[in-house]
Design an enzyme around this catalytic site. Sequence first.
Site, PDB file in Angstrom:
ATOM      1  N   LEU A 119       0.857  -1.186   0.000  1.00  0.00           N
ATOM      2  CA  LEU A 119       0.000   0.000   0.000  1.00  0.00           C
ATOM      3  C   LEU A 119       0.890   1.231   0.000  1.00  0.00           C
ATOM      4  O   LEU A 119       1.762   1.358   0.853  1.00  0.00           O
ATOM      5  CB  LEU A 119      -0.910   0.007   1.231  1.00  0.00           C
ATOM      6  CG  LEU A 119      -1.754   1.273   1.448  1.00  0.00           C
ATOM      7  CD1 LEU A 119      -2.716   1.501   0.290  1.00  0.00           C
ATOM      8  CD2 LEU A 119      -2.525   1.169   2.768  1.00  0.00           C
ATOM      9  N   ILE A 147       4.527  -1.074   3.169  1.00  0.00           N
ATOM     10  CA  ILE A 147       4.194   0.303   2.839  1.00  0.00           C
ATOM     11  C   ILE A 147       5.135   0.770   1.740  1.00  0.00           C
ATOM     12  O   ILE A 147       6.360   0.631   1.861  1.00  0.00           O
ATOM     13  CB  ILE A 147       4.310   1.222   4.072  1.00  0.00           C
ATOM     14  CG1 ILE A 147       3.477   0.661   5.237  1.00  0.00           C
ATOM     15  CG2 ILE A 147       3.880   2.639   3.713  1.00  0.00           C
ATOM     16  CD1 ILE A 147       2.009   0.467   4.935  1.00  0.00           C
ATOM     17  N   LYS A 148       4.565   1.290   0.666  1.00  0.00           N
ATOM     18  CA  LYS A 148       5.382   1.727  -0.471  1.00  0.00           C
ATOM     19  C   LYS A 148       5.810   3.179  -0.283  1.00  0.00           C
ATOM     20  O   LYS A 148       4.985   4.068  -0.065  1.00  0.00           O
ATOM     21  CB  LYS A 148       4.598   1.594  -1.783  1.00  0.00           C
ATOM     22  CG  LYS A 148       4.396   0.162  -2.221  1.00  0.00           C
ATOM     23  CD  LYS A 148       3.600   0.066  -3.515  1.00  0.00           C
ATOM     24  CE  LYS A 148       4.446   0.307  -4.727  1.00  0.00           C
ATOM     25  NZ  LYS A 148       3.704   0.025  -5.983  1.00  0.00           N
ATOM     26  N   ILE A 149       7.118   3.384  -0.375  1.00  0.00           N
ATOM     27  CA  ILE A 149       7.708   4.720  -0.297  1.00  0.00           C
ATOM     28  C   ILE A 149       8.567   4.909  -1.547  1.00  0.00           C
ATOM     29  O   ILE A 149       9.395   4.054  -1.866  1.00  0.00           O
ATOM     30  CB  ILE A 149       8.586   4.883   0.953  1.00  0.00           C
ATOM     31  CG1 ILE A 149       7.727   4.792   2.224  1.00  0.00           C
ATOM     32  CG2 ILE A 149       9.346   6.200   0.930  1.00  0.00           C
ATOM     33  CD1 ILE A 149       8.524   4.877   3.516  1.00  0.00           C
TER      34      ILE A 149
END
Length: 370
Positions: free
Chosen positions: A111, A142-144
């Site tokens: 996400l 978590i996508k960064i």
Amino acid sequence: METNKVKQIHDFGQSIWLDFIDRKIIFSGELKKLIEEDGVRGVTSNPAIFEKAISSSADYDEDIARLSKDGFTTEEVFFKMAVSDIKLACDVLAPVYNEEDVVGADGYVSLEVSPFLARDTEATIQQARELWQQVDKENVMIKIPGTEAGLSAIETAISEGININVTLLFSLERYEAVVEAYISGLEKRAEQGLPVDRVASVASFFLSRIDILVDPVLDKNGLGDLRGQVAIASAKMAYQIYKRTFSTDRWKKLAEKGAVPQRLLWASTSSKDPAFKDTRYVEALIGPNTVNTIPLQTLEAFCDHGDAASSLEKDLDGATEILEKIKTVGVDMDAVATQLENEGIDKFTEPFQKLLDAIDTQKKQSGTNF
């Protein structure tokens, strides 16, 4: 009975993740089927994928109306719906995540933080923490984005035990910086006496977009025979960096504590040029301890006519030669990466804004315009 072609890829040590999510694929049982029958071992999402899911379906209308009436902002409405979908997908993939022989290697669902935050380190860190807590599943990532501002956010998130999918990587130099952020984050965690054995990360190296930008330059300068090869050559070099970095004494100290390498993930792997085979970016980069995330169309194409074989370390000299050749006609891969990073942020920002606008419209229609 012939083994499924995607499952054959897994025999070579690579995991196939699905670059798609919506409620229909979850509730219909199709995702479960793709996992059990086709060997899909993870899911990735991005703002563009959610925009298509929400704007092209009535599946989210009721939630939009309900959440809007509760006074949530448009962006909060989106993330609450996205978190709900991600939770469900995490549950579907939990059996993969919990496989005894590869606990923590696969079974993840990604996400992404808001693309509006791509150049804001502190805001990215804060939202990564919030999304991690809201999903509250061990197998969420978590996508960064791997922007300059994202590097510190990645290191901080890893140090706090948050699984991270680093997205929008186009250059070898930035990839090395991302690996450094991952290792430094784990070292900080270890220094605090915190466990490092359940923290996972992938570094998403984008492929087809590189060739789309570079190929026209090659055509103009007599190197048309290298069309469609620069991205693959870059990926092969990235894998050599991966192997070198995760075999150092520095890394071994973390590995002794149970840390796992940050795997390379091949992204943007659908062929954009009709002259190329539609499974090109899958077949060319099959190798151990890597991930390839592919859209449904590419998955179906590979199941139909893909060729699974170990290919990632074939002709490394040729890959090096390609990257040297393109320099002679003025192709600066650092400049290419900078342009693609900026365009990539736009490619996620635009559909995200479109999505927010669509939610706003829905709110107005339901008489809950906050």
